[in-house]
Write a protein that holds these residues in place. Structure first.
Motif, PDB file in Angstrom:
ATOM      1  N   ALA A  45     -24.306  13.331  -5.616  1.00 11.89           N
ATOM      2  CA  ALA A  45     -23.002  14.138  -6.102  1.00 11.89           C
ATOM      3  C   ALA A  45     -23.150  15.441  -6.831  1.00 11.89           C
ATOM      4  CB  ALA A  45     -21.557  13.686  -5.967  1.00 11.89           C
ATOM      5  N   TYR A  46     -24.371  14.730  -7.393  1.00 10.71           N
ATOM      6  CA  TYR A  46     -25.196  15.849  -8.706  1.00 10.71           C
ATOM      7  C   TYR A  46     -26.132  17.019  -7.948  1.00 10.71           C
ATOM      8  CZ  TYR A  46     -22.770  12.150 -11.430  1.00 10.71           C
ATOM      9  OH  TYR A  46     -21.604  12.155 -12.516  1.00 10.71           O
ATOM     10  N   VAL A  98     -18.427  17.040 -12.418  1.00 12.55           N
ATOM     11  CA  VAL A  98     -18.941  15.569 -11.292  1.00 12.55           C
ATOM     12  C   VAL A  98     -18.321  14.659 -12.130  1.00 12.55           C
ATOM     13  CG1 VAL A  98     -20.301  13.929  -9.932  1.00 12.55           C
ATOM     14  CG2 VAL A  98     -20.028  17.104 -10.235  1.00 12.55           C
ATOM     15  N   VAL A  99     -18.760  14.633 -13.500  1.00 13.08           N
ATOM     16  CA  VAL A  99     -18.505  13.026 -14.281  1.00 13.08           C
ATOM     17  C   VAL A  99     -17.549  12.844 -14.000  1.00 13.08           C
ATOM     18  CG1 VAL A  99     -19.472  12.612 -17.001  1.00 13.08           C
ATOM     19  CG2 VAL A  99     -20.993  14.051 -15.402  1.00 13.08           C
ATOM     20  N   ARG A 157     -11.850  10.398 -14.090  1.00 12.06           N
ATOM     21  CA  ARG A 157     -11.166  10.155 -13.556  1.00 12.06           C
ATOM     22  C   ARG A 157     -11.006   9.246 -12.297  1.00 12.06           C
ATOM     23  NH1 ARG A 157      -9.885  16.413 -14.793  1.00 12.06           N
ATOM     24  NH2 ARG A 157      -9.567  16.148 -16.518  1.00 12.06           N
ATOM     25  N   ALA A 158     -11.498   8.867 -10.847  1.00 12.24           N
ATOM     26  CA  ALA A 158     -11.461   8.278  -9.791  1.00 12.24           C
ATOM     27  C   ALA A 158     -11.539   6.557 -10.676  1.00 12.24           C
ATOM     28  CB  ALA A 158     -12.560   8.983  -9.081  1.00 12.24           C
ATOM     29  N   ASN A 178     -31.347  12.827 -14.127  1.00 12.31           N
ATOM     30  CA  ASN A 178     -31.268  11.632 -14.173  1.00 12.31           C
ATOM     31  C   ASN A 178     -29.386  10.632 -14.645  1.00 12.31           C
ATOM     32  OD1 ASN A 178     -30.791   9.598 -16.845  1.00 12.31           O
ATOM     33  ND2 ASN A 178     -29.364  10.146 -18.343  1.00 12.31           N
ATOM     34  N   ALA A 179     -28.969  11.441 -13.180  1.00 11.67           N
ATOM     35  CA  ALA A 179     -27.925  11.710 -12.636  1.00 11.67           C
ATOM     36  C   ALA A 179     -27.775  10.023 -12.170  1.00 11.67           C
ATOM     37  CB  ALA A 179     -27.838  11.964 -11.424  1.00 11.67           C
ATOM     38  N   GLY A 180     -28.822   9.162 -11.890  1.00 16.05           N
ATOM     39  CA  GLY A 180     -29.048   7.537 -11.541  1.00 16.05           C
ATOM     40  C   GLY A 180     -28.841   7.306 -13.198  1.00 16.05           C
TER      41      GLY A 180
END
Length: 305
Positions: A38-39, A50-51, A56-57, A116-118
Motif C-alpha cells: 500500500a505504500y 496510509v499509516v 485505524r483499521a 522503510n514500509a516493512g
C-alpha cells in the motif's frame, strides 16, 4: 536512513539477479505483504495517510504531531509524525520507524519498501500484539509508537518529537529501519553506555528465541542517533538474509582487509534509496517473524528496566 556514502560504490557493483520465486505464504504473511504494498508509488504525505488508515483499521486512534522541518536542500517543509499510545504508567517504552521515502535522481519517489514500509507495517503488527498483552496484564509502562516523518531529510521527525517530550519518562527506545525480508536480525552496539541494559535484553532475547542475530560495533545511522545523542537508551534493528547481514558487517566493521571483493556492495545497499527498493523483495512471513520478536523484546524491556 542508512549511511549514504557507501552508495557511491554501487556503480561498481554487478547488476542484481531477479529475486528467487517466493515460497508459499501463510495467510498472515500475505496480509503483511499486502499492507506493505500500500505504500509503494506514493509520496510522503500519502504514505502518512496510509499509516493512519492502517492504524485505524486495527482499532487505534492515531494522533498527528505536526512540525516545521526541511533542510537547506529542500527549504522549509512541513511534516507530521504519527503517534499512538498503549497502556498507562510513569515510564515509556518507545518504538519508532520512519515512514518517509527518498526522491530519486530522476525526480520520482523510491517505493521505500525495505526502507522503510516493512518496518512500519511490522510496528503496526507489534502494536496489536503489545495491546493484547497490556489488556491481559496491565503494567507500569506505556508503549508509545512513533512513526516518524522526514527521517530521510536528516532524522528531523525523531528530533522534533523528542524535543517535545519529557526525556525522563523514556525507559528505552527500539528503532526499526530496513526490514522486509530475511531471518537474520542486525543491531548496533554504538549507542552509548546508557543503552547497556537494552543491548543486554536484545542478546538475551536472541539466545532464548534462537534467532540469528548479528551485533555491529559500528552500525549505520538512523533515528536511533537522535535518542542516543540525548542520552536515551536505544537500539536500532534491521533484518535481511544471513549472507547479506554478514557482508554488511564486513563492509562496516571489517576494515580495509575485510575480505570483500574490491567494489563489492552488499545487496541491501543496492536496493534501498534506489529504484530497486520494490515489493518484489518483501517476504511477509519474515516481517511477521521479526514483528513478533520485537513485540516480545518491548515487553522484556519493560520487565528488565
Amino acid at each position: 536512513m542508512l549511511i549514504q556514502s557507501i552508495f557511491a560504490l554501487s556503480l561498481l557493483a554487478a547488476p542484481q539477479d531477479a529475486p528467487a520465486a517466493a515460497p508459499t505464504l501463510t495467510p498472515e504473511g500475505q496480509a503483511i505483504e499486502t499492507a506493505i504494498q500500500a505504500y509503494a508509488g506514493k509520496n510522503n504525505d500519502e504514505r502518512r495517510e496510509v499509516v493512519v488508515s492502517q492504524l485505524r483499521a486495527q482499532g487505534f486512534a492515531p494522533e498527528l504531531a505536526p512540525f516545521e522541518g526541511g533542510n537547506p536542500r529542500t527549504g522549509p517543509r512541513a511534516g507530521a509524525n504519527v503517534v499512538i499510545t498503549i497502556g498507562e504508567g510513569a515510564k515509556d517504552i518507545v518504538l519508532t520507524g520512519h515512514f518517509d521515502a527518498v526522491p530519486l535522481a530522476d525526480g520520482t519517489m523510491s517505493q521505500g519498501v525495505i526502507d522503510n514500509a516493512g518496518s512500519v507495517v511490522a510496528l503496526i503488527e507489534i502494536a496489536g500484539l503489545v495491546k493484547e498483552q497490556v489488556e491481559q496484564t496491565p503494567g507500569p509502562f506505556r508503549y508509545v509508537f512513533v512513526f516518524t516523518d522526514q527521517e530521510e531529510l536528516g532524522l528531523i521527525g525523531a528530533r522534533k518529537w523528542l524535543e517535545a517530550q519529557d526525556k525522563t519518562r523514556i525507559a528505552a527506545v527500539v528503532n526499526m529501519d530496513v526490514n522486509g525480508y530475511g531471518e537474520t536480525l542486525m543491531y548496533g552496539e554504538n549507542v552509548g553506555e546508557h543503552s547497556a541494559f537494552v543491548l543486554r535484553a536484545m542478546r538475551t532475547q536472541c539466545a532464548e528465541m534462537a534467532f540469528d542475530c548479528v551485533a555491529f560495533p559500528m552500525y549505520p545511522p538512523s533515528d536511533d542517533r537522535v535518542f542516543s545523542a540525548a542520552g536515551v537508551p536505544v537500539i536500532s534493528i534491521g533484518s535481511q538474509d544471513a549472507v547479506g547481514a554478514h557482508q554488511m558487517w564486513l563492509a562496516f566493521n571489517g576494515g580495509q582487509s575485510n575480505g570483500l571483493a574490491e567494489g563489492f556492495v552488499p545487496p541491501v545497499f543496492q536496493r534501498i534509496h534506489s529504484a530497486q527498493d520494490t515489493t518484489e523483495w518483501v517476504e511477509g512471513d519474515d516481517v511477521l517473524r521479526t514483528a513478533r520478536f520485537i513485540a516480545d523484546l518491548a515487553l522484556r524491556l519493560a520487565r528488565d528496566e
